[in-house]
Design a protein around this motif. Structure first.
Motif, mmCIF file in Angstrom:
data_model
loop_
_atom_site.group_PDB
_atom_site.id
_atom_site.type_symbol
_atom_site.label_atom_id
_atom_site.label_comp_id
_atom_site.label_asym_id
_atom_site.label_seq_id
_atom_site.Cartn_x
_atom_site.Cartn_y
_atom_site.Cartn_z
ATOM 1 N N THR A 214 0.847 -1.199 0.000
ATOM 2 C CA THR A 214 0.000 0.000 0.000
ATOM 3 C C THR A 214 0.876 1.241 0.000
ATOM 4 N N ASP A 215 1.893 1.243 0.861
ATOM 5 C CA ASP A 215 2.791 2.391 0.967
ATOM 6 C C ASP A 215 3.634 2.551 -0.295
ATOM 7 N N THR A 216 4.045 1.427 -0.885
ATOM 8 C CA THR A 216 4.830 1.472 -2.117
ATOM 9 C C THR A 216 4.030 2.127 -3.239
ATOM 10 N N ILE A 217 2.762 1.736 -3.366
ATOM 11 C CA ILE A 217 1.904 2.313 -4.398
ATOM 12 C C ILE A 217 1.668 3.793 -4.124
ATOM 13 N N TYR A 218 1.376 4.125 -2.880
ATOM 14 C CA TYR A 218 1.128 5.522 -2.503
ATOM 15 C C TYR A 218 2.329 6.390 -2.869
ATOM 16 N N ASP A 219 3.519 5.951 -2.469
ATOM 17 C CA ASP A 219 4.721 6.746 -2.739
ATOM 18 C C ASP A 219 5.003 6.831 -4.236
ATOM 19 N N GLY A 220 4.779 5.728 -4.955
ATOM 20 C CA GLY A 220 5.016 5.731 -6.394
ATOM 21 C C GLY A 220 4.076 6.658 -7.130
ATOM 22 N N LEU A 221 2.794 6.597 -6.794
ATOM 23 C CA LEU A 221 1.816 7.464 -7.441
ATOM 24 C C LEU A 221 2.089 8.929 -7.122
ATOM 25 N N ALA A 222 2.464 9.204 -5.880
ATOM 26 C CA ALA A 222 2.775 10.578 -5.486
ATOM 27 C C ALA A 222 3.982 11.117 -6.243
ATOM 28 N N ALA A 223 4.875 10.206 -6.664
ATOM 29 C CA ALA A 223 6.076 10.598 -7.406
ATOM 30 C C ALA A 223 5.851 10.617 -8.916
ATOM 31 N N GLY A 224 4.629 10.354 -9.362
ATOM 32 C CA GLY A 224 4.323 10.414 -10.790
ATOM 33 C C GLY A 224 4.383 9.091 -11.515
ATOM 34 N N LYS A 225 4.606 7.986 -10.799
ATOM 35 C CA LYS A 225 4.618 6.666 -11.425
ATOM 36 C C LYS A 225 3.190 6.157 -11.577
ATOM 37 N N THR A 226 3.020 5.150 -12.422
ATOM 38 C CA THR A 226 1.720 4.506 -12.548
ATOM 39 C C THR A 226 1.573 3.443 -11.468
ATOM 40 N N PHE A 227 0.353 2.959 -11.322
ATOM 41 C CA PHE A 227 0.056 1.857 -10.407
ATOM 42 C C PHE A 227 0.953 0.652 -10.706
ATOM 43 N N GLU A 228 1.024 0.285 -11.982
ATOM 44 C CA GLU A 228 1.811 -0.881 -12.380
ATOM 45 C C GLU A 228 3.300 -0.642 -12.166
ATOM 46 N N GLU A 229 3.785 0.537 -12.513
ATOM 47 C CA GLU A 229 5.205 0.849 -12.320
ATOM 48 C C GLU A 229 5.585 0.799 -10.846
ATOM 49 N N SER A 230 4.728 1.287 -9.983
ATOM 50 C CA SER A 230 5.012 1.282 -8.555
ATOM 51 C C SER A 230 5.195 -0.140 -8.032
ATOM 52 N N LEU A 231 4.384 -1.071 -8.545
ATOM 53 C CA LEU A 231 4.447 -2.453 -8.069
ATOM 54 C C LEU A 231 5.597 -3.246 -8.672
ATOM 55 N N ARG A 232 6.296 -2.682 -9.662
ATOM 56 C CA ARG A 232 7.441 -3.384 -10.243
ATOM 57 C C ARG A 232 8.552 -3.587 -9.219
ATOM 58 N N THR A 233 8.537 -2.807 -8.158
ATOM 59 C CA THR A 233 9.582 -2.916 -7.141
ATOM 60 C C THR A 233 9.265 -3.982 -6.092
ATOM 61 N N ARG A 234 8.085 -4.611 -6.191
ATOM 62 C CA ARG A 234 7.661 -5.579 -5.191
ATOM 63 C C ARG A 234 7.401 -6.934 -5.837
ATOM 64 N N GLU A 235 7.312 -7.959 -4.991
ATOM 65 C CA GLU A 235 6.918 -9.282 -5.458
ATOM 66 C C GLU A 235 6.085 -9.950 -4.368
ATOM 67 N N PHE A 236 5.791 -11.233 -4.528
ATOM 68 C CA PHE A 236 5.002 -11.990 -3.555
ATOM 69 C C PHE A 236 5.668 -11.949 -2.172
ATOM 70 N N GLU A 237 4.920 -12.351 -1.157
ATOM 71 C CA GLU A 237 5.437 -12.291 0.200
ATOM 72 C C GLU A 237 6.497 -13.385 0.435
ATOM 73 N N PRO A 238 7.507 -13.103 1.261
ATOM 74 C CA PRO A 238 8.585 -14.065 1.527
ATOM 75 C C PRO A 238 8.213 -15.055 2.628
ATOM 76 N N ASP A 239 7.105 -15.762 2.438
ATOM 77 C CA ASP A 239 6.612 -16.673 3.474
ATOM 78 C C ASP A 239 6.560 -18.107 2.953
ATOM 79 N N GLY A 240 7.641 -18.537 2.288
ATOM 80 C CA GLY A 240 7.685 -19.892 1.749
ATOM 81 C C GLY A 240 7.290 -20.920 2.796
ATOM 82 N N PRO A 241 6.665 -22.049 2.388
ATOM 83 C CA PRO A 241 6.410 -22.456 0.999
ATOM 84 C C PRO A 241 5.141 -21.864 0.377
ATOM 85 N N ASN A 242 4.412 -20.988 1.122
ATOM 86 C CA ASN A 242 3.170 -20.442 0.559
ATOM 87 C C ASN A 242 3.419 -19.381 -0.506
#
Length: 249
Positions: free
Chosen positions: A92-120
């Protein structure tokens, strides 16, 4: 794809995990959002939603029982210039900061991936509700055109954490009485099976926010549900109604 009954979809499995519903009321006047969390462990169940500014955050119901907060304490909902971000994690914070900086929704999420809670490797699911000028490709002229939304899922490649698969779905000028539902898991299991496919098209029923909230809450598995947030936004005036339901009271 045929629209599905929302109540039936919510109750189709005992453990959909965390889920986001976004859509529009049948009269077309209001945007609809719901976000719920569930839990199997004591740590996951030891949570409540609380209001924070125009959004919400998760909080430990009993701080003495809180274990690892890294994936369970976050702000699921934040608001930027009247537009709503809803997610199942601190992206949520990543998207908020990205959008505030002029990035798109999709661009903001490029810096993230799934949660590090293997094996799930729990997918990160996100939504972005846009109104007026922020609604992609439409004008700021009123209820019929000034609303759109995006949804996203970031997930491992069939449980392989070496690859993150990224999917974004955009819905411009959504139809009255229609919404989309995405959640983290296809059902219970060990490991938990990640959600598959597009967000499910669902019918948004004719209801006020209290009736809608009660319907969603009652449809979710009673043993595993933890908290629910709902919001109605008048597309023309921007008036907001919000409800929070916590199993831990």
């Amino acid at each position: 794809m045929e629209r599905k009954n929302l109540t039936a979809e919510l109750g189709a499995t005992t453990y959909p995990g965390r889920g986001i519903v976004i859509g529009r009321t049948p009269d077309g006047k209001k945007a609809v959002c719901a976000y719920f969390i569930m839990g199997r462990s004591e740590n996951s169940r030891n949570r409540v939603f609380v209001t924070e500014g125009e959004g919400i955050r998760t909080e430990a119901f009993d701080p003495a029982k809180l274990e690892d907060p890294s994936l369970i304490i976050y702000a699921p909902v934040r608001v930027l210039d009247g537009n709503i971000i809803v997610t199942n994690g601190d992206q949520t914070d990543t998207i908020y900061d990205g959008l505030a900086a002029g990035k798109t929704f999709e661009e903001s999420l490029r810096t993230r991936e799934f949660e590090p809670d293997g094996p799930n490797y729990t997918p990160r699911i996100s939504g972005w509700m846009k109104f007026g000028k922020a609604a992609a490709g439409v004008s700021d002229t009123g209820a019929a055109s000034g609303y759109s939304y995006d949804m996203s899922i970031l997930k491992s490649n069939n449980g392989d954490p070496s690859q993150c698969n990224r999917y974004t779905f955009s819905y411009d000028n959504p139809k009255a009485g229609e919404g989309h539902f995405i959640h983290t898991y296809m059902g219970d299991g060990n490991p938990l099976p990640s959600y598959e496919g597009e967000p499910a098209p669902v019918e948004i029923p004719e209801a006020d926010i209290d009736t809608f909230t009660e319907m969603v809450w009652n449809a979710i598995d009673p043993d595993n549900k933890v908290s629910l947030f709902t919001r109605f936004v008048d597309v023309e005036s921007g008036a907001v109604e919000t409800r929070i339901v916590n199993k831990n009271q």
